[in-house]
Design a protein around this motif. Structure first.
Motif: not given
Ligand code: SAM
Length: 329
Positions: A104-105, A141, A144-145, A148, A151
Motif C-alpha cells: 500500500d505505502r 492490508a 489494499r496493497g 495500490a 493504480q
C-alpha cells in the motif's frame, strides 16, 4: 560474452535475489509459527554487493531479475535497490514477489524507482482462513496493497500467487478464480512443494493444477493459452474472455528441462535449484576483493553444476538444505 549455459544445455537467463530471510507472515506451508533464526545483519549482502553480482550476471545474459525473500518489503530502503538494479545494463525485466502487506505505502516509490512487475501471494479471500494459513490477520492490508499496485499502469501484469494445499485450497478456488475475472490480476495456483521449514509436506497434501482446473471448470470453461517454453506456468483464459489463470505444477508436471533460473540467497549463496543441497559462496569472494572476471568464472562454474531436475517424487528424496523463506521463492 558467451551466454551462461549449464551442462545440459539450458541457458540461464533468470535470477531470483532474496534481499532478506525475515518475513512478517508465518505461512503454514513455509515457516514455523515462532519464525526461524534470522541471519545477522553483517551476513546479509549490501545493496552495492547485490548490484555488483547482478551486473556481472546481467553481462552474461541474465536479464530477468526478481526480488524476493523472506518478505522483500521489510528490507529498509528497498526502492533504492530497485533504482540501482533498474539502471544496471542488461537488466531488462525487474520484478518483485511480495506478500503485499506493505505494498500500500511502497507501490508508488517502487514504481518510481523502476519496478515494472509484481507478484502478490494470496491464499484466501476469507479473513478467517487467510489468518489460518498466514497466521496473520492481514487480508485487508494485502487487498489494499493490490489496489495500490493497480493504480500504477506501469506495473503489469499483476500476478496473484496461491499455494495449493490439499484440504485447504479447494474451498478457495471459486473466489480466487472470480477475482481473476473481476480484476486485472492473473491468478496463479502453485503446487505445494517440500520446502516448508516444519517438514510437514507429504505427497498427499499437494493439490494438483489439474484438480484445481476441474474445480474452476465446474463454474467457468477455460481455454489454454500457448506459453513460452521457459514459462513455469500453464496459462488459461476464461472461455468467455474475462480474465486469466495460471497453473504452476512443479510436482505433477515438472518443468526442470526448461529451467532457466538460479537464485541468490540474502547471505550471498548462489543456488542452482530450489532443491539444491549445495550452495556456492559469493559473499566471501565479493568481500575479499574478487574481480568481475573472477566472479563471472565462479558463476559459470556453479551453473555448470546445475542439477538436472528435482527429485520430489523419487523414493528416497532428500529435502533441500534450506527452507523456502531462507532460499527466496
Ligand atoms: N514473502 C514473499 C511472498 O509472500 O510472496 C516472497 C517470498 S515467498 C517464500 C515466495 C513464494 O513462495 C510465495 O508465493 C509463497 O507462497 C511460495 N511458497 C512458500 N513456501 C512454499 C511451498 N512450500 N511450496 C510452494 N510455494 C511456496
Amino acid at each position: 560474452m558467451e551466454p551462461l549455459r549449464d551442462s545440459f544445455g539450458r541457458e540461464i537467463s533468470s535470477l531470483r535475489v532474496s534481499v532478506t530471510d525475515k518475513c512478517n507472515f508465518r505461512c503454514t506451508y513455509c515457516m514455523p509459527a515462532e519464525g526461524l533464526e534470522w541471519l545477522r545483519r553483517d551476513e546479509i549482502l549490501s545493496f552495492e554487493e547485490i548490484q555488483r553480482l547482478v551486473e556481472v550476471m546481467a553481462a552474461m545474459g541474465v536479464g530477468e531479475v526478481r526480488l524476493t525473500g523472506g518478505e522483500p518489503l521489510v528490507r529498509r530502503e528497498l526502492p533504492e535497490l530497485v533504482r540501482m538494479l533498474a539502471a544496471t545494463p542488461g537488466v531488462d525485466d525487474l520484478s518483485l514477489t511480495t506478500n503485499g502487506v506493505l505494498l500500500d505505502r511502497l507501490a508508488a516509490p517502487l514504481v518510481e524507482a523502476g519496478l515494472r512487475r509484481v507478484n502478490v501471494s494470496l491464499d484466501s479471500l476469507s479473513h478467517v482462513r487467510f489468518a489460518e494459513i498466514t497466521r496473520r490477520d492481514a487480508l485487508d492490508a494485502v487487498l489494499r496493497g493490490l489496489a495500490a499496485a493497480e493504480q500504477h499502469p506501469e506495473l503489469r501484469p499483476i500476478k496473484v500467487n496461491c499455494v495449493a494445499v490439499k484440504g485447504f485450497t479447494e474451498e478457495e478456488v471459486p473466489a480466487l478464480a472470480e477475482l481473476a475475472r473481476r480484476k486485472p490480476y492473473v491468478v496463479r495456483f502453485i503446487e505445494f512443494m517440500p520446502l516448508d521449514a516444519d517438514e510437514a509436506w507429504r505427497g498427499d497434501k499437494v493439490l494438483s493444477g489439474a484438480e484445481i482446473r476441474a474445480i474452476v471448470e465446474e463454474h467457468w470453461p477455460l481455454v489454454e493459452i500457448p506459453a513460452k517454453a521457459s514459462s513455469t506456468a500453464r496459462r488459461f483464459r476464461f472461455a468467455d474472455g474475462a480474465g486469466e489463470l495460471g497453473f504452476v505444477n512443479p510436482v505433477s508436471e515438472p518443468f526442470c528441462s526448461t529451467c532457466d533460473r538460479i537464485r541468490l540467497t540474502a547471505d550471498g549463496q548462489l543456488r542452482t535449484c530450489l532443491f539444491s543441497r549445495r550452495e556456492w559462496d559469493f559473499k566471501t569472494p565479493l568481500r575479499d576483493g574478487a574481480s568481475d572476471e573472477e566472479l563471472a568464472a565462479l558463476v559459470r562454474h556453479a551453473v555448470a553444476h546445475k542439477e538436472l531436475k528435482h527429485r520430489i517424487t523419487d523414493p528416497g528424496f532428500v529435502r533441500a538444505s534450506r527452507s523456502m523463506s531462507q532460499i527466496g521463492g
